[in-house]
Design a protein around this motif. Structure first.
Motif, short mmCIF file in Angstrom:
data_model
loop_
_atom_site.label_atom_id
_atom_site.label_comp_id
_atom_site.label_asym_id
_atom_site.label_seq_id
_atom_site.Cartn_x
_atom_site.Cartn_y
_atom_site.Cartn_z
N UNK A 101 -14.02 2.61 7.72
CA UNK A 101 -14.39 2.22 9.08
C UNK A 101 -14.04 0.75 9.35
N UNK A 102 -14.28 -0.11 8.39
CA UNK A 102 -14.08 -1.54 8.59
C UNK A 102 -12.60 -1.94 8.52
N UNK A 103 -11.78 -1.10 7.91
CA UNK A 103 -10.35 -1.41 7.77
C UNK A 103 -9.49 -0.73 8.81
N UNK A 104 -10.06 0.17 9.59
CA UNK A 104 -9.27 1.04 10.47
C UNK A 104 -8.43 0.28 11.48
N UNK A 105 -8.91 -0.84 11.98
CA UNK A 105 -8.17 -1.59 13.00
C UNK A 105 -6.82 -2.08 12.50
N UNK A 106 -6.66 -2.18 11.18
CA UNK A 106 -5.41 -2.68 10.61
C UNK A 106 -4.45 -1.55 10.25
N UNK A 107 -4.85 -0.32 10.48
CA UNK A 107 -4.04 0.82 10.03
C UNK A 107 -2.72 0.93 10.78
N UNK A 108 -2.65 0.40 11.99
CA UNK A 108 -1.43 0.52 12.78
C UNK A 108 -0.32 -0.40 12.36
N UNK A 109 -0.60 -1.34 11.48
CA UNK A 109 0.43 -2.28 11.04
C UNK A 109 0.63 -3.38 12.05
N UNK A 110 1.47 -4.34 11.73
CA UNK A 110 1.70 -5.47 12.63
C UNK A 110 2.45 -5.06 13.88
N UNK B 247 -1.71 1.43 -14.47
CA UNK B 247 -1.53 2.63 -13.65
C UNK B 247 -0.98 2.24 -12.29
N UNK B 248 0.11 2.88 -11.89
CA UNK B 248 0.72 2.61 -10.59
C UNK B 248 0.33 3.72 -9.63
N UNK B 249 -0.28 3.35 -8.50
CA UNK B 249 -0.76 4.34 -7.53
C UNK B 249 0.12 4.25 -6.28
N UNK B 250 0.88 5.28 -6.04
CA UNK B 250 1.75 5.34 -4.86
C UNK B 250 0.91 5.58 -3.61
N UNK B 251 1.07 4.71 -2.60
CA UNK B 251 0.31 4.86 -1.35
C UNK B 251 1.26 4.78 -0.17
N UNK B 252 0.95 5.46 0.93
CA UNK B 252 1.83 5.41 2.10
C UNK B 252 1.81 4.04 2.77
N UNK B 253 2.94 3.70 3.38
CA UNK B 253 3.05 2.44 4.11
C UNK B 253 2.90 2.74 5.60
N UNK B 254 1.69 3.11 6.01
CA UNK B 254 1.45 3.51 7.38
C UNK B 254 1.66 5.00 7.55
N UNK B 255 1.59 5.44 8.80
CA UNK B 255 1.80 6.86 9.09
C UNK B 255 0.51 7.65 9.15
N UNK B 256 0.59 8.91 9.56
CA UNK B 256 -0.60 9.73 9.77
C UNK B 256 -1.39 10.03 8.49
N UNK B 257 -0.74 9.91 7.34
CA UNK B 257 -1.43 10.23 6.08
C UNK B 257 -2.14 9.02 5.49
N UNK B 258 -2.09 7.88 6.17
CA UNK B 258 -2.62 6.64 5.59
C UNK B 258 -4.11 6.73 5.27
N UNK B 259 -4.91 7.17 6.23
CA UNK B 259 -6.36 7.14 6.01
C UNK B 259 -6.81 8.15 4.97
#
Length: 293
Positions: free
Chosen positions: A133-142, A99-111
Motif C-alpha cells: 500500500x505504501x509503495x503503490x504510488x511509485x509503481x508507475x515508474x518515472x 540468491x538472485x531474485x528476478x523481478x519485473x521492471x514495471x508492468x501489470x505483474x509488478x505488484x
C-alpha cells in the motif's frame, strides 16, 4: 535477512523496489564501490561478455555480503540468453553469489511479484500488505516527456540502443559529448516516453510475437525517424553484445533515413565514424546503406 537491490540507471522500477524493501523492514545493502570500479570487477570475472552483463555482475559483487539480490528484468531482444535468463545463467558462471531474485521492471505483474517477494523475505502477510500500500504510488515508474527535438544551429540525430547501454553514464557517457562536438543534437531513445514507444511498436510486423527489447528498439526508431527534425539514426550496440547488434541491424533495415550502426565500449570518448555520418546527415547525402543498412 540482508537484501540488495541491483542498481541500474536503465531500470524504471528501482524507486518502487527500494521503497518496498524499506517498508518491509529488511536490512538493505548499499553498494560499496563506484560504477567504474564495479565494471572493472565484472570485466575481470567475465572478460568476454557484453558490457551490461559485466556491469551488473560488478554491481552485485559491490553489495558485499547479502542473502539475496533483487534484479529488475530489463527488456531482452531475440536470441539474448543473458537478457532472458540472467539470474539463472550468472550463478552457473560465477560461484558463491547470493540468491538472485528476478523481478519485473514495471508492468501489470509488478505488484503480484512484489507480494511474492515480500512474503519470501518476511513471511508476514500483514507487513507485506502495508508495504504494498505504501509503495503503490511509485509503481508507475518515472514520468518522461518527449525530449526537445530541435536545437538552434544543430542537426538532430536519433540515438537508438538498449537502455542497459544508453542510460548508463559509465558505459555510454562519452557518446553525447562526441556528437555535440560535431555540431549535432542527439536525441536518445531511452529518454522517450515508454508508452509512446510501445504504441509506435504496434506498427512492427508480427509485433505481438517480438521480444520486448525488439519492440522497444523498433518503436523508438520508428517514432523518431517519423519526425521531420530528425535527419538520421545512430544505432548503438554494447561491445560484445551480438544479440543487441543483430536486433539493431534488423531495425536499420526498416528505416528510410541515413543510419549508422556502431558498437560502444565502456569509457569510449572517440568515435571516428561519426564525422562521416555527420557529413551525410548535414549535407543530405546518401540513403541507408553499407554499415548502417
Amino acid at each position: 535477512m540482508k537484501v540488495g537491490l541491483l542498481e541500474s540507471h536503465a531500470a524504471r522500477s528501482s524507486a518502487y523496489w527500494a521503497a518496498l524493501l524499506k517498508e518491509l523492514g529488511v536490512e538493505v545493502a548499499a553498494p560499496v564501490l563506484a560504477d567504474g570500479e564495479a565494471l572493472e570487477i565484472g570485466r575481470e570475472s567475465l572478460p568476454g561478455e557484453a558490457l551490461g552483463v559485466q556491469l551488473a555482475l560488478g554491481r552485485i559483487l559491490a553489495l558485499g555480503r547479502v542473502d539475496a539480490v533483487l534484479v529488475p528484468r530489463l527488456p531482452a531482444v531475440n536470441a539474448d540468453a543473458w537478457g532472458e535468463a540472467f539470474t539463472e545463467l550468472l550463478p552457473r558462471r560465477i560461484s558463491g553469489l547470493p540468491t538472485l531474485i528476478d523481478v519485473p521492471d514495471g508492468g501489470p505483474e509488478l505488484e503480484s511479484a512484489a507480494a511474492e517477494v515480500g512474503l519470501r523475505l518476511t513471511q508476514n502477510g500483514g507487513t507485506v500488505r502495508r508495504a504494498l500500500d505504501r509503495s503503490r504510488l511509485l509503481a508507475g515508474g518515472p514520468r518522461a516527456d518527449m525530449p526537445m527535438l530541435t536545437r538552434a544551429s544543430r542537426v538532430t540525430v536519433a540515438v537508438i540502443g538498449p537502455r542497459a547501454l544508453l542510460a548508463e553514464p559509465v558505459l555510454a557517457g562519452g557518446l553525447r559529448p562526441a556528437l555535440e562536438a560535431l555540431g549535432l543534437h542527439p536525441v536518445f531513445s531511452h529518454d522517450l516516453p515508454l508508452a509512446d514507444v510501445l504504441k509506435r511498436a504496434e506498427r512492427m510486423e508480427n509485433a505481438e510475437k517480438a521480444a520486448d527489447g525488439e519492440r522497444e528498439l523498433f518503436g523508438a526508431a520508428s517514432l523518431l525517424s517519423g519526425k521531420s527534425a530528425v535527419r538520421g539514426l545512430l544505432l548503438a550496440a554494447p561491445a560484445r553484445d551480438g544479440a543487441a547488434g543483430a536486433a539493431l541491424h534488423r531495425v536499420a533495415q526498416r528505416m528510410h533515413k541515413p543510419t549508422l550502426s556502431m558498437t560502444v565500449e565502456a569509457g569510449q570518448t572517440e568515435f571516428p565514424e561519426l564525422e562521416a555520418f555527420r557529413d551525410r546527415v548535414t549535407l543530405g547525402q546518401g540513403q541507408p546503406a553499407g554499415e548502417g543498412a
